[in-house]
Write a protein that holds these residues in place. Sequence first.
Motif, PDB file in Angstrom:
ATOM      1  N   GLU A  86       0.828  -1.202   0.000  1.00 18.11           N
ATOM      2  CA  GLU A  86       0.000   0.000   0.000  1.00 18.11           C
ATOM      3  C   GLU A  86       0.867   1.258   0.000  1.00 18.11           C
ATOM      4  O   GLU A  86       0.552   2.242  -0.673  1.00 18.11           O
ATOM      5  CB  GLU A  86      -0.932   0.010   1.213  1.00 18.11           C
ATOM      6  CG  GLU A  86      -1.866   1.208   1.237  1.00 18.11           C
ATOM      7  CD  GLU A  86      -2.872   1.151   2.370  1.00 18.11           C
ATOM      8  OE1 GLU A  86      -4.031   1.512   2.148  1.00 18.11           O
ATOM      9  OE2 GLU A  86      -2.485   0.741   3.488  1.00 18.11           O
ATOM     10  N   VAL A  87       1.955   1.226   0.744  1.00 13.88           N
ATOM     11  CA  VAL A  87       2.871   2.370   0.779  1.00 13.88           C
ATOM     12  C   VAL A  87       3.389   2.675  -0.623  1.00 13.88           C
ATOM     13  O   VAL A  87       3.341   3.823  -1.086  1.00 13.88           O
ATOM     14  CB  VAL A  87       4.062   2.100   1.725  1.00 13.88           C
ATOM     15  CG1 VAL A  87       5.123   3.192   1.565  1.00 13.88           C
ATOM     16  CG2 VAL A  87       3.595   2.039   3.168  1.00 13.88           C
ATOM     17  N   TYR A  88       3.878   1.652  -1.309  1.00 18.40           N
ATOM     18  CA  TYR A  88       4.412   1.860  -2.654  1.00 18.40           C
ATOM     19  C   TYR A  88       3.328   2.335  -3.618  1.00 18.40           C
ATOM     20  O   TYR A  88       3.579   3.183  -4.484  1.00 18.40           O
ATOM     21  CB  TYR A  88       5.069   0.578  -3.170  1.00 18.40           C
ATOM     22  CG  TYR A  88       6.471   0.382  -2.657  1.00 18.40           C
ATOM     23  CD1 TYR A  88       7.524   1.136  -3.158  1.00 18.40           C
ATOM     24  CD2 TYR A  88       6.748  -0.546  -1.653  1.00 18.40           C
ATOM     25  CE1 TYR A  88       8.824   0.973  -2.689  1.00 18.40           C
ATOM     26  CE2 TYR A  88       8.045  -0.721  -1.172  1.00 18.40           C
ATOM     27  CZ  TYR A  88       9.073   0.046  -1.696  1.00 18.40           C
ATOM     28  OH  TYR A  88      10.352  -0.112  -1.222  1.00 18.40           O
ATOM     29  N   SER A  89       2.136   1.809  -3.460  1.00 20.52           N
ATOM     30  CA  SER A  89       1.026   2.220  -4.323  1.00 20.52           C
ATOM     31  C   SER A  89       0.692   3.694  -4.128  1.00 20.52           C
ATOM     32  O   SER A  89       0.521   4.443  -5.102  1.00 20.52           O
ATOM     33  CB  SER A  89      -0.207   1.361  -4.019  1.00 20.52           C
ATOM     34  OG  SER A  89      -1.323   1.799  -4.768  1.00 20.52           O
ATOM     35  N   VAL A  90       0.625   4.112  -2.870  1.00 22.42           N
ATOM     36  CA  VAL A  90       0.316   5.516  -2.569  1.00 22.42           C
ATOM     37  C   VAL A  90       1.427   6.431  -3.080  1.00 22.42           C
ATOM     38  O   VAL A  90       1.161   7.467  -3.703  1.00 22.42           O
ATOM     39  CB  VAL A  90       0.113   5.714  -1.049  1.00 22.42           C
ATOM     40  CG1 VAL A  90       0.040   7.204  -0.708  1.00 22.42           C
ATOM     41  CG2 VAL A  90      -1.149   5.007  -0.582  1.00 22.42           C
ATOM     42  N   LEU A  91       2.662   6.051  -2.837  1.00 22.03           N
ATOM     43  CA  LEU A  91       3.790   6.880  -3.280  1.00 22.03           C
ATOM     44  C   LEU A  91       3.801   7.033  -4.800  1.00 22.03           C
ATOM     45  O   LEU A  91       4.081   8.119  -5.325  1.00 22.03           O
ATOM     46  CB  LEU A  91       5.112   6.284  -2.797  1.00 22.03           C
ATOM     47  CG  LEU A  91       5.348   6.309  -1.279  1.00 22.03           C
ATOM     48  CD1 LEU A  91       6.678   5.648  -0.940  1.00 22.03           C
ATOM     49  CD2 LEU A  91       5.305   7.726  -0.726  1.00 22.03           C
TER      50      LEU A  91
END
Length: 279
Positions: free
Chosen positions: A105-110
């Motif tokens: 999720e972190v990578y997706s948001v970034l």
Amino acid sequence: MGEKNNKSKKFIDCLLNFQDVKDLELCDDQGVKVSTHTYDVLNISINKIKEKYVDYDFASQKIDFFAITVGIIIHDISKSSLRRNEENFSHSQMMIKNPEYIKAEVYSVLELIEKESGYKLTDSVKQNIAHIVESHHGKWGKVQPETEEANLVYMADMESAKYHRINPIQANDILKYSARGLGLSDIEKELNCSAAVIKDRIKRAKKELNLRTFSELLDVYKEKGRVPIGDKFFVLRSEETKKLKKYVDKNGFYNLFMKNPLMEYMIDDKIFKKENEIR
């Protein structure tokens, strides 16, 4: 310094306006907005930085202020996304059982914020942010903090949860309505809290006065106008949480992050890929 951090400011501005981040203001955790807790983690982190380093300039050479700030903003973002997606696990359960979900999720948001801002983060900065988020529960999660930044956020998150994540409703708030003749369900509505919170606060007050029944406690309240709300630690937590909530509500979650002192020490060239590095 302003010219050196324009990209950083724009990226963080876009992130703060991302819907899942904005929705943190709608998520409640033990009577405290997740957004309020998120700011508290930032504030505690800043205080820890000031305690450890001689000044911000020196600290910025040792730790990544951008990764810390972004990591803090999204460290609890799954609390809003998990509810929206109707996942079976809570945020805390996911941190233990499936931290890969958190990391993804972190990578997706970034990546979404990169597209919106037009700026690409370096791989090392992304990795640092992801590690901060997936390890911020420390020993209560599956992934342990292994960087200075991650350990800082873990310690700040733990301190915030210990001292400032408590519904600030007190026995006197409850007794005020009881004295007017309201029952439990009506008081729940008036104070916007659960029956469990009400029962806990009454129990704490009775213990302080060594009373056995609610009617005895209510008699003391009617006579004196207030009762002790709990032991010293509970009083400290309750009062500090109440002040924190008022402060964030007054100043605004977005404003507090955009004006935080770490922003002025972020250097874009160390955070974002150069145009010739973007493929």
